[in-house]
Design a protein around this motif. Structure first.
Motif, PDB file in Angstrom:
ATOM      1  N   GLN A  11      26.395  17.662 -10.371  1.00 59.07           N
ATOM      2  CA  GLN A  11      26.288  17.733  -8.913  1.00 59.07           C
ATOM      3  C   GLN A  11      27.648  17.685  -8.224  1.00 59.07           C
ATOM      4  O   GLN A  11      27.927  18.450  -7.303  1.00 59.07           O
ATOM      5  CB  GLN A  11      25.412  16.597  -8.386  1.00 59.07           C
ATOM      6  CG  GLN A  11      25.134  16.663  -6.895  1.00 59.07           C
ATOM      7  CD  GLN A  11      24.320  17.887  -6.505  1.00 59.07           C
ATOM      8  OE1 GLN A  11      23.333  18.206  -7.128  1.00 59.07           O
ATOM      9  NE2 GLN A  11      24.759  18.582  -5.450  1.00 59.07           N
ATOM     10  N   VAL A  12      28.519  16.767  -8.680  1.00 59.74           N
ATOM     11  CA  VAL A  12      29.821  16.624  -8.029  1.00 59.74           C
ATOM     12  C   VAL A  12      30.668  17.870  -8.242  1.00 59.74           C
ATOM     13  O   VAL A  12      31.314  18.377  -7.319  1.00 59.74           O
ATOM     14  CB  VAL A  12      30.566  15.374  -8.550  1.00 59.74           C
ATOM     15  CG1 VAL A  12      31.987  15.321  -7.979  1.00 59.74           C
ATOM     16  CG2 VAL A  12      29.808  14.112  -8.171  1.00 59.74           C
ATOM     17  N   ILE A  13      30.681  18.400  -9.482  1.00 55.08           N
ATOM     18  CA  ILE A  13      31.452  19.605  -9.772  1.00 55.08           C
ATOM     19  C   ILE A  13      30.905  20.781  -8.977  1.00 55.08           C
ATOM     20  O   ILE A  13      31.661  21.584  -8.422  1.00 55.08           O
ATOM     21  CB  ILE A  13      31.429  19.919 -11.287  1.00 55.08           C
ATOM     22  CG1 ILE A  13      32.153  18.808 -12.060  1.00 55.08           C
ATOM     23  CG2 ILE A  13      32.081  21.274 -11.572  1.00 55.08           C
ATOM     24  CD1 ILE A  13      32.122  18.993 -13.561  1.00 55.08           C
TER      25      ILE A  13
ATOM     26  N   ILE B 272      36.600  15.658  -3.412  1.00 54.39           N
ATOM     27  CA  ILE B 272      38.034  15.952  -3.414  1.00 54.39           C
ATOM     28  C   ILE B 272      38.630  15.701  -4.791  1.00 54.39           C
ATOM     29  O   ILE B 272      39.457  16.493  -5.283  1.00 54.39           O
ATOM     30  CB  ILE B 272      38.756  15.103  -2.350  1.00 54.39           C
ATOM     31  CG1 ILE B 272      38.367  15.573  -0.950  1.00 54.39           C
ATOM     32  CG2 ILE B 272      40.268  15.182  -2.530  1.00 54.39           C
ATOM     33  CD1 ILE B 272      38.976  14.747   0.167  1.00 54.39           C
ATOM     34  N   ALA B 273      38.201  14.614  -5.438  1.00 53.59           N
ATOM     35  CA  ALA B 273      38.702  14.306  -6.780  1.00 53.59           C
ATOM     36  C   ALA B 273      38.361  15.428  -7.766  1.00 53.59           C
ATOM     37  O   ALA B 273      39.166  15.767  -8.640  1.00 53.59           O
ATOM     38  CB  ALA B 273      38.115  12.979  -7.263  1.00 53.59           C
TER      39      ALA B 273
ATOM     40  N   SER C 238      23.132  12.060   4.997  1.00 58.12           N
ATOM     41  CA  SER C 238      24.007  12.204   3.839  1.00 58.12           C
ATOM     42  C   SER C 238      25.051  13.268   4.143  1.00 58.12           C
ATOM     43  O   SER C 238      24.954  14.004   5.136  1.00 58.12           O
ATOM     44  CB  SER C 238      23.199  12.599   2.603  1.00 58.12           C
ATOM     45  OG  SER C 238      22.604  13.879   2.790  1.00 58.12           O
ATOM     46  N   LEU C 239      26.065  13.379   3.289  1.00 59.40           N
ATOM     47  CA  LEU C 239      27.172  14.309   3.543  1.00 59.40           C
ATOM     48  C   LEU C 239      26.683  15.745   3.710  1.00 59.40           C
ATOM     49  O   LEU C 239      26.984  16.409   4.713  1.00 59.40           O
ATOM     50  CB  LEU C 239      28.189  14.232   2.405  1.00 59.40           C
ATOM     51  CG  LEU C 239      29.307  15.288   2.434  1.00 59.40           C
ATOM     52  CD1 LEU C 239      30.144  15.139   3.690  1.00 59.40           C
ATOM     53  CD2 LEU C 239      30.172  15.186   1.182  1.00 59.40           C
TER      54      LEU C 239
ATOM     55  N   ILE D 215      35.110  10.397   7.486  1.00 63.23           N
ATOM     56  CA  ILE D 215      35.161   8.938   7.599  1.00 63.23           C
ATOM     57  C   ILE D 215      33.772   8.320   7.463  1.00 63.23           C
ATOM     58  O   ILE D 215      33.631   7.192   6.979  1.00 63.23           O
ATOM     59  CB  ILE D 215      35.825   8.526   8.931  1.00 63.23           C
ATOM     60  CG1 ILE D 215      36.511   7.163   8.780  1.00 63.23           C
ATOM     61  CG2 ILE D 215      34.835   8.502  10.072  1.00 63.23           C
ATOM     62  CD1 ILE D 215      37.776   7.201   7.958  1.00 63.23           C
ATOM     63  N   PHE D 216      32.717   9.048   7.877  1.00 58.70           N
ATOM     64  CA  PHE D 216      31.358   8.508   7.781  1.00 58.70           C
ATOM     65  C   PHE D 216      30.714   8.777   6.416  1.00 58.70           C
ATOM     66  O   PHE D 216      29.625   8.266   6.144  1.00 58.70           O
ATOM     67  CB  PHE D 216      30.477   9.093   8.888  1.00 58.70           C
ATOM     68  CG  PHE D 216      30.730   8.500  10.244  1.00 58.70           C
ATOM     69  CD1 PHE D 216      30.681   7.132  10.433  1.00 58.70           C
ATOM     70  CD2 PHE D 216      31.018   9.302  11.334  1.00 58.70           C
ATOM     71  CE1 PHE D 216      30.917   6.570  11.684  1.00 58.70           C
ATOM     72  CE2 PHE D 216      31.257   8.757  12.591  1.00 58.70           C
ATOM     73  CZ  PHE D 216      31.210   7.388  12.755  1.00 58.70           C
ATOM     74  N   ASN D 217      31.371   9.590   5.583  1.00 56.49           N
ATOM     75  CA  ASN D 217      30.850   9.901   4.244  1.00 56.49           C
ATOM     76  C   ASN D 217      31.971   9.787   3.220  1.00 56.49           C
ATOM     77  O   ASN D 217      32.129  10.641   2.345  1.00 56.49           O
ATOM     78  CB  ASN D 217      30.262  11.313   4.212  1.00 56.49           C
ATOM     79  CG  ASN D 217      29.128  11.501   5.189  1.00 56.49           C
ATOM     80  OD1 ASN D 217      27.972  11.205   4.911  1.00 56.49           O
ATOM     81  ND2 ASN D 217      29.463  12.022   6.372  1.00 56.49           N
ATOM     82  N   LEU D 218      32.737   8.719   3.354  1.00 58.98           N
ATOM     83  CA  LEU D 218      33.994   8.592   2.630  1.00 58.98           C
ATOM     84  C   LEU D 218      33.828   8.648   1.114  1.00 58.98           C
ATOM     85  O   LEU D 218      34.576   9.347   0.423  1.00 58.98           O
ATOM     86  CB  LEU D 218      34.683   7.290   3.040  1.00 58.98           C
ATOM     87  CG  LEU D 218      36.181   7.185   2.760  1.00 58.98           C
ATOM     88  CD1 LEU D 218      36.930   8.386   3.309  1.00 58.98           C
ATOM     89  CD2 LEU D 218      36.724   5.902   3.356  1.00 58.98           C
ATOM     90  N   GLN D 219      32.844   7.952   0.591  1.00 55.56           N
ATOM     91  CA  GLN D 219      32.680   7.896  -0.859  1.00 55.56           C
ATOM     92  C   GLN D 219      32.317   9.268  -1.430  1.00 55.56           C
ATOM     93  O   GLN D 219      32.898   9.703  -2.428  1.00 55.56           O
ATOM     94  CB  GLN D 219      31.603   6.881  -1.220  1.00 55.56           C
ATOM     95  CG  GLN D 219      31.497   6.633  -2.722  1.00 55.56           C
ATOM     96  CD  GLN D 219      30.547   5.491  -3.050  1.00 55.56           C
ATOM     97  OE1 GLN D 219      29.956   4.885  -2.169  1.00 55.56           O
ATOM     98  NE2 GLN D 219      30.400   5.189  -4.329  1.00 55.56           N
ATOM     99  N   GLU D 220      31.365   9.958  -0.787  1.00 57.04           N
ATOM    100  CA  GLU D 220      30.986  11.293  -1.261  1.00 57.04           C
ATOM    101  C   GLU D 220      32.135  12.285  -1.131  1.00 57.04           C
ATOM    102  O   GLU D 220      32.371  13.108  -2.020  1.00 57.04           O
ATOM    103  CB  GLU D 220      29.782  11.805  -0.466  1.00 57.04           C
ATOM    104  CG  GLU D 220      28.486  11.051  -0.714  1.00 57.04           C
ATOM    105  CD  GLU D 220      27.365  11.577   0.169  1.00 57.04           C
ATOM    106  OE1 GLU D 220      26.698  12.539  -0.235  1.00 57.04           O
ATOM    107  OE2 GLU D 220      27.172  11.024   1.262  1.00 57.04           O
TER     108      GLU D 220
END
Length: 297
Positions: free
Chosen positions: A264-266, A142-143, A202-203, A132-137
């Motif tokens: 980075q995301v992958i 998850i996507a 950060s996350l 909940i505190f790092n929702l966007q990351e």
């Protein structure tokens, strides 16, 4: 262990103070470095733990290694074939594992089923605080794992539900266990510390601080005491030495993944999938270890 938690509080706030001097990329790099060292290391002695647990069954090392690798491979396969199911299972299993490690020494005269539920809800509550505190990351990662989005409202409901279930089960435990009641204020303070960490950092940095200071190091202290009878410098050095080959193999695997997927995301998604694949057997081993420590004889 209470002395160690005092150290963890000081170390956590010192790390958060250092946030103001670090960019998010530096925080992530340091976070990954901590996870690659202490985080991976705390699960690198699972095979030794299995042999210690089953010493009266004359377990053969090659057989133990084979079954362990099968479990890890199965975890990777499930993430590839059924990513949504695997991710959900990973969150639940990790939640219980975090709760078990944190509370195993603190809950005494409580039925096993109630202890299990409270530890599960506590660990899931901590995970939903991270989410909940790092929702966007979290959404981006998850996507990348499931090729789809999770509605934001599910994270909100998840935090509310786990908070409520943790509170209810905690009240029941407190009505049974007198020692538990004395820990409530201190443990609520710990949850406040976790919230500050997850909100401020950060996350990856926030997860690393919790994962290393509040989970991995306490777990290693328990593992060393279980393997060698007590914790001291000599046994800690022996633990690290025995873990080193498996740690190296894990690091080489992660480096290979980074070389193949530099996005980075992958990479974050694959990294958490890798953590999940080694978490499944590790949770089972630690569960058996605590069961053997608590059993008579």
């Amino acid at each position: 262990m209470s002395k160690y938690y005092n150290f963890a509080i000081v170390a956590s706030f010192m790390a958060l103070w250092g946030d103001s001097f670090m960019s998010q990329s530096i925080q992530s790099s340091l976070g990954f470095a901590m996870i690659f060292t202490f985080g991976i290391l705390h699960g690198a002695n699972d095979l030794m733990l299995i042999q210690k647990i089953d010493q009266r069954k004359t377990s053969k090392y090659p057989k133990v290694l084979f079954y362990y690798l099968v479990l890890v491979s199965a975890g990777v396969s499930v993430f590839y074939i059924f990513p949504k199911l695997a991710l959900s299972f990973f969150v639940i299993v990790s939640g219980y594992h975090f709760g078990e490690q944190h509370w195993v020494r603190k809950i005494g005269l409580t039925p096993d089923w109630l202890k299990f539920l409270f530890q599960l809800f506590y660990g899931l509550h901590v995970l939903f605080l991270i989410f909940i505190f790092n929702l966007q990351e979290v959404q981006h990662i998850i996507a990348a794992i499931i090729s789809g989005q999770v509605p934001t409202v599910l994270f909100i409901y998840g935090l509310i539900i786990t908070s409520g279930l943790m509170l209810i089960s905690g009240i029941v435990v407190a009505s049974i266990d007198r020692n538990f009641r004395f820990l409530v204020i201190r443990e609520l303070f710990y949850l406040l510390v976790f919230s500050i960490i997850f909100k401020t950092a950060s996350l990856i940095w926030g997860f690393a601080l919790y994962f290393i200071l509040w989970h991995s190091i306490p777990s290693m202290l328990d593992q060393i005491a279980f393997l060698y009878g007590k914790f001291d410098y000599r046994h800690a050095k022996l633990y690290v030495t025995k873990s080193f080959p498996y740690w190296i193999i894990s690091i080489l695997g992660i480096v290979t993944v980074y070389g193949l997927f530099k996005d980075q995301v992958i990479f974050d998604a694959l990294f958490f999938a890798f953590l999940a694949s080694i978490t499944f057997p590790h949770v089972f081993v630690i569960l058996k270890m605590f069961g053997k420590k608590n059993s008579p004889g």
